[in-house]
Design an enzyme around this catalytic site. Structure first.
Site, PDB file in Angstrom:
ATOM      1  N   ASP A   1      -4.858   2.408  10.664  1.00  0.00           N
ATOM      2  CA  ASP A   1      -6.238   2.027  10.932  1.00  0.00           C
ATOM      3  C   ASP A   1      -6.300   1.567  12.394  1.00  0.00           C
ATOM      4  O   ASP A   1      -6.369   2.394  13.299  1.00  0.00           O
ATOM      5  CB  ASP A   1      -6.593   0.918   9.931  1.00  0.00           C
ATOM      6  CG  ASP A   1      -8.048   0.493   9.975  1.00  0.00           C
ATOM      7  OD1 ASP A   1      -8.909   1.366  10.100  1.00  0.00           O
ATOM      8  OD2 ASP A   1      -8.325  -0.719   9.874  1.00  0.00           O
TER       9      ASP A   1
ATOM     10  N   ARG B   1      -5.581  -0.052  -6.548  1.00  0.00           N
ATOM     11  CA  ARG B   1      -4.468   0.762  -6.017  1.00  0.00           C
ATOM     12  C   ARG B   1      -4.126   1.879  -6.988  1.00  0.00           C
ATOM     13  O   ARG B   1      -3.542   2.887  -6.608  1.00  0.00           O
ATOM     14  CB  ARG B   1      -3.220  -0.111  -5.825  1.00  0.00           C
ATOM     15  CG  ARG B   1      -3.372  -1.228  -4.807  1.00  0.00           C
ATOM     16  CD  ARG B   1      -2.019  -1.904  -4.583  1.00  0.00           C
ATOM     17  NE  ARG B   1      -2.134  -3.196  -3.920  1.00  0.00           N
ATOM     18  CZ  ARG B   1      -2.224  -3.364  -2.599  1.00  0.00           C
ATOM     19  NH1 ARG B   1      -2.221  -2.316  -1.802  1.00  0.00           N
ATOM     20  NH2 ARG B   1      -2.320  -4.561  -2.074  1.00  0.00           N
TER      21      ARG B   1
ATOM     22  N   ASP C   1      -5.897  -0.847  -1.564  1.00  0.00           N
ATOM     23  CA  ASP C   1      -6.623  -1.799  -2.393  1.00  0.00           C
ATOM     24  C   ASP C   1      -7.896  -2.318  -1.745  1.00  0.00           C
ATOM     25  O   ASP C   1      -8.078  -2.249  -0.525  1.00  0.00           O
ATOM     26  CB  ASP C   1      -5.736  -3.016  -2.668  1.00  0.00           C
ATOM     27  CG  ASP C   1      -5.574  -3.902  -1.426  1.00  0.00           C
ATOM     28  OD1 ASP C   1      -5.059  -3.393  -0.415  1.00  0.00           O
ATOM     29  OD2 ASP C   1      -5.994  -5.073  -1.458  1.00  0.00           O
TER      30      ASP C   1
ATOM     31  N   GLY D   1       0.776  -1.237   0.000  1.00  0.00           N
ATOM     32  CA  GLY D   1       0.000   0.000   0.000  1.00  0.00           C
ATOM     33  C   GLY D   1       0.808   1.289   0.000  1.00  0.00           C
ATOM     34  O   GLY D   1       0.401   2.288  -0.576  1.00  0.00           O
TER      35      GLY D   1
ATOM     36  N   PHE E   1     -14.219   2.470   4.380  1.00  0.00           N
ATOM     37  CA  PHE E   1     -13.218   1.669   3.674  1.00  0.00           C
ATOM     38  C   PHE E   1     -12.860   2.379   2.374  1.00  0.00           C
ATOM     39  O   PHE E   1     -13.712   2.664   1.540  1.00  0.00           O
ATOM     40  CB  PHE E   1     -13.708   0.243   3.393  1.00  0.00           C
ATOM     41  CG  PHE E   1     -12.569  -0.627   2.954  1.00  0.00           C
ATOM     42  CD1 PHE E   1     -11.704  -1.190   3.892  1.00  0.00           C
ATOM     43  CD2 PHE E   1     -12.314  -0.839   1.604  1.00  0.00           C
ATOM     44  CE1 PHE E   1     -10.607  -1.957   3.495  1.00  0.00           C
ATOM     45  CE2 PHE E   1     -11.225  -1.612   1.199  1.00  0.00           C
ATOM     46  CZ  PHE E   1     -10.378  -2.164   2.146  1.00  0.00           C
ATOM     47  N   VAL E   2     -11.581   2.689   2.233  1.00  0.00           N
ATOM     48  CA  VAL E   2     -11.128   3.513   1.106  1.00  0.00           C
ATOM     49  C   VAL E   2     -10.202   2.742   0.160  1.00  0.00           C
ATOM     50  O   VAL E   2      -9.528   1.797   0.563  1.00  0.00           O
ATOM     51  CB  VAL E   2     -10.417   4.784   1.609  1.00  0.00           C
ATOM     52  CG1 VAL E   2     -11.418   5.766   2.189  1.00  0.00           C
ATOM     53  CG2 VAL E   2      -9.325   4.454   2.639  1.00  0.00           C
TER      54      VAL E   2
ATOM     55  N   GLU F   1       3.934   4.585   5.568  1.00  0.00           N
ATOM     56  CA  GLU F   1       2.741   3.735   5.427  1.00  0.00           C
ATOM     57  C   GLU F   1       1.654   4.448   4.644  1.00  0.00           C
ATOM     58  O   GLU F   1       1.628   5.675   4.571  1.00  0.00           O
ATOM     59  CB  GLU F   1       2.193   3.413   6.832  1.00  0.00           C
ATOM     60  CG  GLU F   1       2.361   1.968   7.258  1.00  0.00           C
ATOM     61  CD  GLU F   1       1.409   0.990   6.555  1.00  0.00           C
ATOM     62  OE1 GLU F   1       1.083   1.185   5.367  1.00  0.00           O
ATOM     63  OE2 GLU F   1       1.014   0.023   7.210  1.00  0.00           O
ATOM     64  N   ASP F   2       0.729   3.660   4.110  1.00  0.00           N
ATOM     65  CA  ASP F   2      -0.400   4.266   3.410  1.00  0.00           C
ATOM     66  C   ASP F   2      -1.454   4.796   4.386  1.00  0.00           C
ATOM     67  O   ASP F   2      -1.970   5.898   4.214  1.00  0.00           O
ATOM     68  CB  ASP F   2      -1.039   3.270   2.422  1.00  0.00           C
ATOM     69  CG  ASP F   2      -1.384   1.917   3.042  1.00  0.00           C
ATOM     70  OD1 ASP F   2      -1.116   1.711   4.248  1.00  0.00           O
ATOM     71  OD2 ASP F   2      -1.927   1.060   2.327  1.00  0.00           O
TER      72      ASP F   2
HETATM   73  P1  IMP Z   1      -3.734  -1.403  10.780  1.00  0.00           P
HETATM   74  O1  IMP Z   1      -2.710  -2.433  11.143  1.00  0.00           O
HETATM   75  O2  IMP Z   1      -5.118  -1.816  11.220  1.00  0.00           O
HETATM   76  O3  IMP Z   1      -3.383  -0.010  11.220  1.00  0.00           O
HETATM   77  O4  IMP Z   1      -3.902  -1.424   9.230  1.00  0.00           O
HETATM   78  C1  IMP Z   1      -2.898  -1.144   8.416  1.00  0.00           C
HETATM   79  C2  IMP Z   1      -3.129  -1.678   7.025  1.00  0.00           C
HETATM   80  O5  IMP Z   1      -4.476  -2.064   6.732  1.00  0.00           O
HETATM   81  C3  IMP Z   1      -2.812  -0.582   6.056  1.00  0.00           C
HETATM   82  O6  IMP Z   1      -1.447  -0.580   5.756  1.00  0.00           O
HETATM   83  C4  IMP Z   1      -3.653  -0.927   4.865  1.00  0.00           C
HETATM   84  O7  IMP Z   1      -2.925  -1.783   4.010  1.00  0.00           O
HETATM   85  C5  IMP Z   1      -4.830  -1.678   5.428  1.00  0.00           C
HETATM   86  N1  IMP Z   1      -6.033  -0.809   5.487  1.00  0.00           N
HETATM   87  C6  IMP Z   1      -6.547  -0.187   6.563  1.00  0.00           C
HETATM   88  N2  IMP Z   1      -7.639   0.531   6.243  1.00  0.00           N
HETATM   89  C7  IMP Z   1      -7.815   0.355   4.914  1.00  0.00           C
HETATM   90  C8  IMP Z   1      -8.791   0.869   3.967  1.00  0.00           C
HETATM   91  O8  IMP Z   1      -9.718   1.626   4.280  1.00  0.00           O
HETATM   92  N3  IMP Z   1      -8.622   0.480   2.677  1.00  0.00           N
HETATM   93  C9  IMP Z   1      -7.614  -0.358   2.268  1.00  0.00           C
HETATM   94  N4  IMP Z   1      -6.688  -0.837   3.112  1.00  0.00           N
HETATM   95  C10 IMP Z   1      -6.785  -0.491   4.429  1.00  0.00           C
HETATM   96 MG    MG Z   2      -0.640  -1.515   3.938  1.00  0.00          MG
END
Ligand code: IMP
Ligand code: MG
Length: 188
Positions: free
Chosen positions: A110, A172, A166, A51, A159-160, A106-107
């Protein structure tokens, strides 16, 4: 609605959350902050695949100091829109990180689980500092304490897709950050 990729976005995009112009503005702002903060230091930028690839490519061109870069790959999502909460390291960095100032790119943050895992892992390798940079942030979704040191755009709990993010491995390549239509994933 969208100038680019309107064909790709058709039938799957609810709305644009951040246009590519807004994203580029945020990237430029963060790049200037990083340039100022790391002047005269050894910066090692670590992009999180997949991402983070698009943000990484844009961001490093906005940083005006010499830097090294590498990528790691992790996976936390299956093919759904909910995180599994388990982070898998798929590709590591093979160079030593001691004596370096690390910037993880990071992208999106979350739940915060991925970055917490990565920060803890890199902390064992003797770096001088570790900071986190993300282009998007969903602060309302945190499960663990995690704050980006450089944050582009805060977004609501949706969800984006696009700009590197993706759904089921696809989309992407949308230039804008878009909300995925609920009926696309709720019928699963
Ligand atoms: P976290 O570990 O929950 O903070 O999530 C991190 C990863 O989840 C990110 O690097 C994204 O790849 C994926 N992610 C979280 N939210 C989204 C979303 O809304 N769309 C797509 N990928 C997401
Ligand atoms: Mg990611």
């Amino acid at each position: 609605m969208m100038e680019n990729n309107s064909k790709l976005a058709e039938n799957i995009v609810d709305r644009v959350l951040a246009s590519k112009e807004e994203i580029q503005k945020a990237v430029a702002r963060i790049g200037a902050e990083i340039t100022r903060d790391y002047e005269g230091k050894e910066l090692f930028v670590i992009g999180v695949l997949k991402g983070g690839f698009m943000f990484m490519a844009d961001l490093v061109r906005e940083i005006q100091i010499p830097l090294q870069m590498d990528f790691i790959a992790v996976s936390s999502y299956g093919s759904s829109t909910k995180t599994s909460g388990v982070v898998r390291l798929i590709k590591d960095i093979d160079k030593p990180l001691d004596g370096k100032h690390l910037l993880i790119v990071e992208d999106i943050i979350d739940s915060g689980v991925t970055l917490k895992y990565l920060k803890e892992m890199f902390a064992t390798r003797g770096p001088l500092s570790i900071r986190v940079c993300t282009i998007f942030d969903k602060p309302s979704r945190r499960k663990v304490e995690m704050q980006g040191d450089y944050v582009g755009i805060e977004i609501p709990d949706e969800f984006v897709i696009g700009y590197g993010l993706d759904y089921d491995g696809k989309y992407r390549n949308l230039p804008d950050l878009c909300v995925l239509r609920r009926d696309v994933y709720e019928k699963e």
